[in-house]
Design an enzyme around this catalytic site. Structure first.
Site, PDB file in Angstrom:
ATOM      1  N   ARG A   1       0.832  -1.201   0.000  1.00  0.00           N
ATOM      2  CA  ARG A   1       0.000   0.000   0.000  1.00  0.00           C
ATOM      3  C   ARG A   1       0.872   1.259   0.000  1.00  0.00           C
ATOM      4  NH1 ARG A   1      -5.153   1.386  -1.341  1.00  0.00           N
ATOM      5  NH2 ARG A   1      -6.266   2.564   0.253  1.00  0.00           N
TER       6      ARG A   1
ATOM      7  N   THR B   1      -9.087   0.693 -10.163  1.00  0.00           N
ATOM      8  CA  THR B   1      -8.416  -0.512  -9.664  1.00  0.00           C
ATOM      9  C   THR B   1      -8.542  -1.701 -10.623  1.00  0.00           C
ATOM     10  OG1 THR B   1      -8.927   0.336  -7.453  1.00  0.00           O
ATOM     11  CG2 THR B   1      -8.231  -1.930  -7.562  1.00  0.00           C
TER      12      THR B   1
ATOM     13  N   THR C   1      -3.893  -1.024  -7.751  1.00  0.00           N
ATOM     14  CA  THR C   1      -4.650   0.207  -7.969  1.00  0.00           C
ATOM     15  C   THR C   1      -3.768   1.440  -8.088  1.00  0.00           C
ATOM     16  OG1 THR C   1      -6.491   1.516  -7.059  1.00  0.00           O
ATOM     17  CG2 THR C   1      -4.899   0.676  -5.483  1.00  0.00           C
TER      18      THR C   1
ATOM     19  N   GLU D   1      -5.938   4.062  -7.522  1.00  0.00           N
ATOM     20  CA  GLU D   1      -7.121   4.678  -6.910  1.00  0.00           C
ATOM     21  C   GLU D   1      -8.089   5.179  -7.967  1.00  0.00           C
ATOM     22  OE1 GLU D   1      -9.825   4.985  -4.746  1.00  0.00           O
ATOM     23  OE2 GLU D   1      -9.601   7.101  -5.208  1.00  0.00           O
TER      24      GLU D   1
ATOM     25  N   GLU E   1      -3.780   7.780  -4.023  1.00  0.00           N
ATOM     26  CA  GLU E   1      -4.272   6.895  -2.946  1.00  0.00           C
ATOM     27  C   GLU E   1      -4.532   7.619  -1.626  1.00  0.00           C
ATOM     28  OE1 GLU E   1      -5.828   3.546  -3.439  1.00  0.00           O
ATOM     29  OE2 GLU E   1      -4.057   3.769  -4.700  1.00  0.00           O
TER      30      GLU E   1
ATOM     31  N   ASP F   1      -7.870   8.126  -0.071  1.00  0.00           N
ATOM     32  CA  ASP F   1      -8.566   7.049   0.651  1.00  0.00           C
ATOM     33  C   ASP F   1      -8.525   7.276   2.167  1.00  0.00           C
ATOM     34  OD1 ASP F   1      -9.554   5.654  -1.477  1.00  0.00           O
ATOM     35  OD2 ASP F   1      -8.206   3.947  -1.314  1.00  0.00           O
TER      36      ASP F   1
ATOM     37  N   SER G   1      -7.988   0.841   2.869  1.00  0.00           N
ATOM     38  CA  SER G   1      -8.406   0.361   1.552  1.00  0.00           C
ATOM     39  C   SER G   1      -9.653  -0.500   1.685  1.00  0.00           C
ATOM     40  CB  SER G   1      -7.277  -0.485   0.951  1.00  0.00           C
ATOM     41  OG  SER G   1      -7.694  -1.112  -0.236  1.00  0.00           O
ATOM     42  N   SER G   2     -10.328  -0.714   0.554  1.00  0.00           N
ATOM     43  CA  SER G   2     -11.426  -1.684   0.493  1.00  0.00           C
ATOM     44  C   SER G   2     -11.024  -2.909  -0.312  1.00  0.00           C
ATOM     45  CB  SER G   2     -12.650  -1.063  -0.184  1.00  0.00           C
ATOM     46  OG  SER G   2     -13.035   0.093   0.483  1.00  0.00           O
TER      47      SER G   2
ATOM     48  N   GLY H   1     -13.431  -1.584  -7.710  1.00  0.00           N
ATOM     49  CA  GLY H   1     -14.763  -1.020  -7.461  1.00  0.00           C
ATOM     50  C   GLY H   1     -14.870  -0.147  -6.228  1.00  0.00           C
TER      51      GLY H   1
HETATM   52  N1  GLY Z   1      -8.346   2.804  -3.816  1.00  0.00           N
HETATM   53  C1  GLY Z   1      -9.184   1.695  -3.714  1.00  0.00           C
HETATM   54  C2  GLY Z   1      -9.029   0.988  -2.425  1.00  0.00           C
HETATM   55  O1  GLY Z   1      -7.919   0.877  -1.954  1.00  0.00           O
HETATM   56  O2  GLY Z   1      -9.975   0.553  -1.856  1.00  0.00           O
END
Ligand code: GLY
Length: 589
Positions: A124, A413, A431, A433, A450, A453, A477-478, A498
C-alpha cells in the site's frame, strides 16, 4: 526445474512476439474494437456465452487480454503464479494505465503449494512524512472537494507496486526476473490497440488529463482523446521497465526514478504535494497477518489492515452464517434484505474501526469473533430494512473512542487471480485509486491519488477518526483479494476493483458460488445488489427485486455497477470467470 528455468531465460517469454499475426478482432455482441489475441479467442467466446474458461494445470484471470497473454506465457513455461503476476502487472500498467501500475499500490494474498501457508503482503502507498491530518482540508478546516484534492501532487502516496512485485518475486518467483518484462517492453515499443474502455475513460476525463503536459501529450495527442483501436506507443514506459528489469526496484526508491517522482509531485501546478525522496527511500512492503474467517465449509482468507477488505467481507459472511441463503436463493428479496443489512452492519464497524493498524489499534479479532457476530446477527431477525445502523462494540483491550470517518473511495483498480502448476494460488488487487490517479505522469506511468482514501475529516463531533491522515500512515483500503480454502487447500481465488463496493462484489460472488451453487462465471456475472450505507444500489438486470426491497423500507437506486471480478475455481479441473462488465478474460491450459 532447471530445464524450466532455462526455457524461461532463453526464450525470454516470447508471447508478444506473435502478437501482430495472432491478433483478431473479436466477434460477438459488446466486443467493440477490443483486440483479442487468437490464443484467447475460446476464452472470449466462453465469456460471451456465460461459460467459464476451463483448464487442467494453470490459469490466469485478469483485466485485459494482453495481460492474460503475458501471464499465460510465463505459466506455460513453468513459471509460478508470482512470475506470471509480475509479467501481467507490467502489461496492465501499459494497456490499462487508468487502473493500476508502477505508480500505485497493491495487496497480495498467496497460498503456498509447498507449505500450505497463506501469506499476505501489503504494498500500500504511504503518506509523506510532511503530511498532516488537515492535508485535505481548506484554511477553515472544511474538507476539500474530492477532485480538488485528487488532481495534482497532494493526493500522491509513495508507490508500493514496484517493491511488492520484487518482494513477491524474491519469495516465490522461479523465473528470471528481467525476462518477465519482455512482453510489456515489446508492447510499449511496438504499440498496442487502445481498448474501448480506455478510450471511453480518456474522453470522459479529458479536462482533468489536460492539466499536466506529459499526461495531455500521451492521452490527448494533438489535443484529441485517444480513440479505440488506435495504436499507442509508450517508449518512456518501455525505458522505465528496462530499468526495473535490469536494476530491480531500487531506482524507484533511491535513484533517478525516485527523484523524478518527487519532483513531479512537488512541482504539480495548482496542487503541489509534499512527497520527498526521503519518503520514497524509507518505503517498505509489509507482511501482514492474513485475515481468515469461516463461511459454510470454507475458510475465507484475505487482507487485513490497512485494508478493510478481509475483515468486512468476513463480517458480512459471519453475520449471514446463521441464515439459510441456499434455501432462499438469488431471486429472493428476503435473501437480499439479509445480505444488504449484514453489509450495512459491517460497513458501520468498518467506518469506525478500520485503519492502518501500525498507527491505531484495530480490533480485528473482536470484529470477527463468532460471539460478537452472532450478537450483531440478531439484528437481522425482522422482516424489514433496519431503520438505523450503528457500529457495534467488539471486544478489545484498548480505548476505542473513535469517531466515524467518511472516506470516499472511487471505483477504479484492477484484480488478478492466478493458479499455477506448482499448487500455488495468488490473488492480487492493484490500484492507482481513481481512474488515472492523480493525473500526474512520470516516465510513462501515472502516479496514484491513494491518499484520498484517508478520511478528509480528522475528527467527528470532537472524536478522532481512525482513518485520519498521518505521516507515514497507509490509507484504509477496500481491496479484498481473497482465497477460499477447504481442508487447507485453495478452492476459489477471487477479487475485484470497485472502490468500497469491492467488498459487496466479493461477498456476493462467494455467496453465489458457495450457497447458490453457481459456477465461477455465473457467480461473477450474477447482477450486483450492493448496500453500504442504507441505499440499495442495484444493477438494472436485478430491477425485478426493486419493488420488494422498497417495500421493506430501502431506498433503491438502479445504476451501472462496474465491478471487474476475476476468479478461478480449483476443482477437479480449473475453471475461470471474467467479469462481463469489463474487458478481462480467464485463460488456462
Ligand atoms: N483505492 C481503492 C481501495 O484501496 O480501496
Amino acid at each position: 526445474m532447471r530445464a524450466i528455468l532455462a526455457t524461461l531465460v532463453c526464450l525470454g517469454l516470447p508471447v508478444a512476439a506473435q502478437q501482430a499475426a495472432d491478433t483478431v478482432a473479436p466477434e460477438g455482441p459488446g466486443a467493440g474494437a477490443l483486440h483479442i489475441p487468437k490464443m484467447l479467442r475460446a476464452s472470449a467466446e466462453a465469456k460471451a456465452a456465460g461459460r467459464p474458461a476451463v483448464a487442467g494445470d494453470w490459469m490466469i484471470a485478469a483485466a485485459h487480454p494482453r495481460a492474460v497473454e503475458a501471464g499465460a506465457g510465463v505459466l506455460r513455461a513453468g513459471g509460478t503464479a508470482t512470475d506470471a503476476m509480475v509479467a501481467a502487472q507490467a502489461v496492465l500498467g501499459l494497456v490499462e494505465p487508468q487502473s493500476s501500475g508502477l505508480g500505485g499500490g497493491a495487496f497480495l494474498v498467496w497460498h503456498d503449494g509447498d507449505t500450505g501457508e497463506i501469506t499476505t503482503l501489503d504494498g500500500r502507498e504511504t503518506a509523506p512524512l510532511a503530511a498532516t491530518p488537515t492535508l485535505f482540508q481548506d484554511a477553515n478546516g472544511k474538507p476539500l472537494d474530492f477532485f480538488e484534492a485528487v488532481v495534482g501532487g497532494r493526493s500522491v502516496g509513495v508507490p508500493g507496486t514496484p517493491a511488492l512485485m520484487a518482494e513477491a518475486h524474491e519469495r516465490w518467483g522461479r523465473a528470471d526476473w528481467s525476462g518477465l518484462f519482455d512482453d510489456a517492453i515489446r508492447l510499449a515499443e511496438e504499440g498496442f490497440a487502445v481498448s474501448p474502455r480506455l478510450a471511453g475513460l480518456v474522453a470522459r476525463d479529458a479536462g482533468r488529463l489536460a492539466r499536466f503536459e506529459s499526461t495531455r501529450a500521451y492521452f490527448l495527442p494533438g489535443g484529441a482523446p485517444l480513440r479505440a483501436g488506435e495504436t499507442l506507443r509508450n517508449p518512456a514506459y518501455a525505458e522505465t521497465l528496462r530499468i526495473l528489469a535490469q536494476q530491480g526496484p531500487e531506482p524507484f526508491y533511491t535513484g533517478d526514478v525516485a527523484a523524478d517522482i518527487a519532483a513531479s509531485v512537488q512541482g504539480a501546478a495548482g496542487n503541489p504535494g509534499r512527497l520527498s525522496e526521503t519518503d520514497l527511500a524509507i518505503y517498505a512492503v509489509r507482511e501482514r497477518d492474513p485475515v481468515c474467517a469461516p463461511y459454510r465449509r470454507y475458510e475465507v482468507c484475505g487482507m487485513g489492515p490497512p485494508s478493510s477488505g478481509g475483515v468486512t467481507v468476513g463480517q458480512i459472511l459471519g453475520l449471514l452464517a446463521p441464515h439459510d441463503l441456499a434455501a432462499l436463493g438469488p431471486d429472493s428479496a428476503e435473501a437480499w434484505r439479509l445480505i444488504g443489512d449484514a453489509s450495512r452492519l459491517a460497513f458501520a464497524d468498518r467506518g469506525r474501526y478500520l485503519a492502518d493498524s501500525d498507527f491505531v489499534p484495530v480490533p480485528v479479532r473482536g470484529l470477527l469473533d463468532p460471539g460478537y457476530l452472532r450478537g450483531r446477527s440478531r439484528l437481522l431477525r425482522g422482516d424489514d430494512a433496519l431503520p438505523e445502523v450503528a457500529p457495534g462494540t467488539p471486544e478489545f483491550d484498548h480505548a476505542l473512542g473513535w469517531g466515524d470517518g467518511e472516506t470516499l473511495s472511487q471505483p477504479s483498480t484492477s484484480h488478478i487471480s492466478i493458479v499455477d502448476a506448482h499448487g500455488n494460488a495468488l490473488s492480487m488487487t492493484t490500484t492507482i485509486e481513481n481512474a488515472f490517479g492523480s493525473r500526474l505522469m512520470v516516465r510513462g506511468f501515472l502516479l496514484n491519488n491513494e491518499l484520498t482514501d484517508f478520511s478528509f475529516a480528522s475528527h467527528q463531533d470532537g472524536r478522532a477518526v481512525a482513518n485520519a491522515v498521518a505521516p507515514g500512515k497507509r490509507p484504509r483500503s477496500s481491496m479484498a483479494p481473497t482465497i477460499l480454502r477447504r481442508d487447507r487447500q485453495p478452492v476459489l481465488v477471487l477479487g475485484s476493483p470497485g472502490g468500497s463496493r469491492i467488498i459487496g462484489y466479493v461477498a456476493k460472488t462467494i455467496i453465489a458460488w458457495a450457497d447458490w451453487g453457481m459456477d465461477v462465471q455465473e457467480a461473477v456475472t450474477l447482477p450486483h445488489l450492493v448496500n453500504r450505507f442504507g441505499r440499495y444500489d442495484i444493477e438494472p438486470a436485478a430491477a425485478r427485486l426493486a419493488p420488494a426491497l422498497e417495500g421493506m423500507g430501502y431506498e433503491v437506486e438502479a445504476r451501472a455497477l462496474t465491478s471487474g471480478l476475476h476468479a478461478v475455481e480449483i476443482g477437479e479441473r480449473l475453471t475461470g470467470g471474467a467479469d462481463p462488465r469489463r474487458e478481462g478474460l480467464a485463460y488456462g491450459e
